[in-house]
Design an enzyme around this catalytic site. Structure first.
Site, PDB file in Angstrom:
ATOM      1  N   GLY A 116     -29.589  18.077  -3.512  1.00 13.66           N
ATOM      2  CA  GLY A 116     -29.665  17.640  -4.906  1.00 13.66           C
ATOM      3  C   GLY A 116     -28.286  17.255  -5.412  1.00 13.66           C
ATOM      4  N   ARG A 151     -34.814  16.459   1.297  1.00 14.02           N
ATOM      5  CA  ARG A 151     -36.210  16.629   1.720  1.00 14.02           C
ATOM      6  C   ARG A 151     -36.362  17.629   2.865  1.00 14.02           C
ATOM      7  NH1 ARG A 151     -35.312  11.194   3.625  1.00 14.02           N
ATOM      8  NH2 ARG A 151     -34.442  11.471   5.706  1.00 14.02           N
ATOM      9  N   ASP A 172     -26.526  24.539   0.330  1.00  8.78           N
ATOM     10  CA  ASP A 172     -26.869  25.393   1.470  1.00  8.78           C
ATOM     11  C   ASP A 172     -27.601  24.633   2.582  1.00  8.78           C
ATOM     12  OD1 ASP A 172     -28.966  25.029  -0.270  1.00  8.78           O
ATOM     13  OD2 ASP A 172     -29.576  27.130  -0.367  1.00  8.78           O
ATOM     14  N   THR A 201     -23.083  22.513  -5.628  1.00 12.72           N
ATOM     15  CA  THR A 201     -24.356  22.907  -6.227  1.00 12.72           C
ATOM     16  C   THR A 201     -24.126  23.316  -7.672  1.00 12.72           C
ATOM     17  OG1 THR A 201     -26.068  24.616  -6.358  1.00 12.72           O
ATOM     18  CG2 THR A 201     -24.088  25.247  -5.219  1.00 12.72           C
ATOM     19  N   ASP A 219     -26.052  25.314  -9.005  1.00 12.83           N
ATOM     20  CA  ASP A 219     -26.534  26.705  -9.070  1.00 12.83           C
ATOM     21  C   ASP A 219     -25.441  27.727  -8.770  1.00 12.83           C
ATOM     22  OD1 ASP A 219     -28.960  25.587  -9.573  1.00 12.83           O
ATOM     23  OD2 ASP A 219     -29.903  26.164  -7.686  1.00 12.83           O
ATOM     24  N   ASP A 237     -24.520  29.001  -5.989  1.00 12.04           N
ATOM     25  CA  ASP A 237     -25.018  30.105  -5.154  1.00 12.04           C
ATOM     26  C   ASP A 237     -24.582  30.019  -3.689  1.00 12.04           C
ATOM     27  OD1 ASP A 237     -26.526  27.906  -4.498  1.00 12.04           O
ATOM     28  OD2 ASP A 237     -28.481  28.833  -4.858  1.00 12.04           O
ATOM     29  N   ARG A 276     -32.626  28.663  -8.813  1.00  9.55           N
ATOM     30  CA  ARG A 276     -33.790  29.096  -8.021  1.00  9.55           C
ATOM     31  C   ARG A 276     -33.692  30.560  -7.621  1.00  9.55           C
ATOM     32  NH1 ARG A 276     -36.711  25.074  -5.772  1.00  9.55           N
ATOM     33  NH2 ARG A 276     -37.548  26.421  -4.164  1.00  9.55           N
TER      34      ARG A 276
HETATM   35  O1  F6P Z   1     -30.302  23.400  -6.052  1.00  4.12           O
HETATM   36  C1  F6P Z   1     -30.133  22.849  -7.294  1.00  4.12           C
HETATM   37  C2  F6P Z   1     -31.417  22.684  -8.003  1.00  4.12           C
HETATM   38  O2  F6P Z   1     -30.977  22.187  -9.198  1.00  4.12           O
HETATM   39  C3  F6P Z   1     -32.309  23.927  -8.183  1.00  4.12           C
HETATM   40  O3  F6P Z   1     -31.905  24.791  -9.194  1.00  4.12           O
HETATM   41  C4  F6P Z   1     -33.646  23.297  -8.449  1.00  4.12           C
HETATM   42  O4  F6P Z   1     -34.707  24.170  -8.170  1.00  4.12           O
HETATM   43  C5  F6P Z   1     -33.622  22.149  -7.517  1.00  4.12           C
HETATM   44  O5  F6P Z   1     -32.280  21.729  -7.430  1.00  4.12           O
HETATM   45  C6  F6P Z   1     -34.514  21.007  -7.930  1.00  4.12           C
HETATM   46  O6  F6P Z   1     -34.298  19.939  -7.097  1.00  4.12           O
HETATM   47  P1  F6P Z   1     -35.179  18.596  -7.031  1.00  4.12           P
HETATM   48  O7  F6P Z   1     -36.048  18.540  -8.228  1.00  4.12           O
HETATM   49  O8  F6P Z   1     -34.166  17.496  -6.992  1.00  4.12           O
HETATM   50  O9  F6P Z   1     -35.925  18.696  -5.756  1.00  4.12           O
END
Ligand code: F6P
Length: 360
Positions: free
Chosen positions: A14, A77, A116, A138, A140, A142, A184
């Protein structure tokens, strides 16, 4: 040690504000050392399909420092090792195709910018012999091994501004406002934005919540005259003994899509307190837009350090923020782990001291 004369750069997973700042730093630092850069589009797809790569010169990266997104494109993906890949040249084992193309396009090393998932894939290629350095990305926050990853500060700044805006309308209508933020497995965004934005309740994945306790906190606020409350919910927060809220099941190696946590909390709190309640999902707004000054600087330092490490022949590592330095940490110490919020950390402690409820 092979000398590095041409490096590939890719962005995976992402997106996060600051990806372009890393790309720019890599291209400029490499170019200043006489090293050529090949931009690989859509993560490792840039090494699968010949048309998905292009040389990057300082001219190509001028002006991208402040741009969100990534000029190289990205995909999230799942794990490509799980399925063969079909190209106009035929069907190939994914990993074998990447290894073959890496040699064919004349690359000596890679800079892999990702979270990750991308870092885990990079580690596999590193073990297969590709000299590479990972750069942690990220919103997040994390990723283990680094104090922070770029993108996080931008996401927190945006979420904090949203909380500021919601405060005024919550107070005007004496409502409960529930704000769902990303996160998440880790509640870093909820915790930092919640504290910076003066939230009354912060629900994070690390602390399963009891809504009766949250309702009690809101009633207490009403009792002393606040009459409105701001509740921040990480998308991965869950009730005690319950499950996270999923809107799309996991498919193959692609993880489940989370969503709905904020709505569930809002509905339950309205029923429990009798107070009018609204909810807002910040979603991908947290990933979009320009990086903050902090993220631009961190991303630039990461990019510069990645090139420095490649030139020194230090491969199979990730650049990490260990203030005041950017240091290499082995990828094997990073992958497959998640940096969650320690329950005894200073920020949780301080928030509790101020009366913030974590729902426990
Ligand atoms: O890992 C970053 C993040 O923003 C998560 O918090 C979220 O669950 C995920 O990406 C959503 O990603 P996408 O909608 O692009 O698959």
């Amino acid at each position: 040690m092979p000398s590095v004369k041409k490096i590939g750069v890719l962005t995976g997973g992402g997106d996060a504000p600051g990806l372009n700042a890393v790309i720019r730093a890599v291209v400029k630092a490499a170019s200043n050392n006489g090293v050529g850069v090949l931009g690989l589009e859509d993560s490792f797809d840039g090494l699968i399909y010949p048309e998905k790569s292009r040389p990057l010169t300082p001219r190509d990266v001028t002006g991208i420092l402040r741009l969100g997104g990534t000029v190289l494109g990205t995909v999230n993906r799942g794990n490509p090792f799980h399925s063969p890949i079909t190209t106009p040249d035929g069907t190939f084992d994914y990993a074998a195709r990447v290894m073959d193309m890496f040699a064919r396009v004349g690359l000596d090393a890679l800079v892999c910018i990702g979270g990750d998932g991308t870092l885990a894939i990079s580690y596999e290629f590193s073990k297969m012999g590709i000299p590479l350095v990972g750069v942690p990305k990220t919103i997040d926050n994390d990723i283990v091994g680094t104090n922070s990853s770029f993108g996080f500060d931008s996401a927190v700044s945006f979420a904090t501004e949203a909380l500021d805006r919601l405060h005024t309308t919550a107070e005007a209508h004496r409502r409960i406002m529930v704000v769902e933020v990303m996160g998440r497995y880790a509640g870093w965004i909820a915790l930092h934005a919640g504290v910076a934005g003066g939230a009354d309740v912060i629900l994070i994945p690390e602390i399963p919540y009891d809504l009766e306790r949250v309702a009690r906190c809101i009633r207490d606020r009403d009792a002393w005259g606040a009459r409105f409350s701001i509740v921040v919910v990480a998308e991965g927060a869950r009730p005690k003994g319950g499950e996270v809220s999923v809107i799309e099941k996991a498919q193959g190696s692609h993880p489940e899509r989370l969503g709905g946590a904020g709505m569930q909390v809002a509905k339950a709190l309205e029923a429990l307190t009798g107070k009018e309640t609204r909810y807002v999902v910040l979603g991908h707004l947290q990933r979009g837009g320009a990086p903050t000054a902090f993220d631009r600087t961190l991303a630039t330092r990461f990019g510069g350090k990645a090139v420095e490490l490649l030139l020194e022949g230090r491969f199979g590592v990730m650049v990490a923020n260990h203030p005041p330095d950017i240091v290499p940490v082995p990828l094997e110490d990073v992958v497959g782990r998640t940096r969650t919020v320690p329950l005894d950390c200073d920020l949780v402690h301080t928030a509790r001291a101020l009366g913030v409820s974590f729902g426990d």
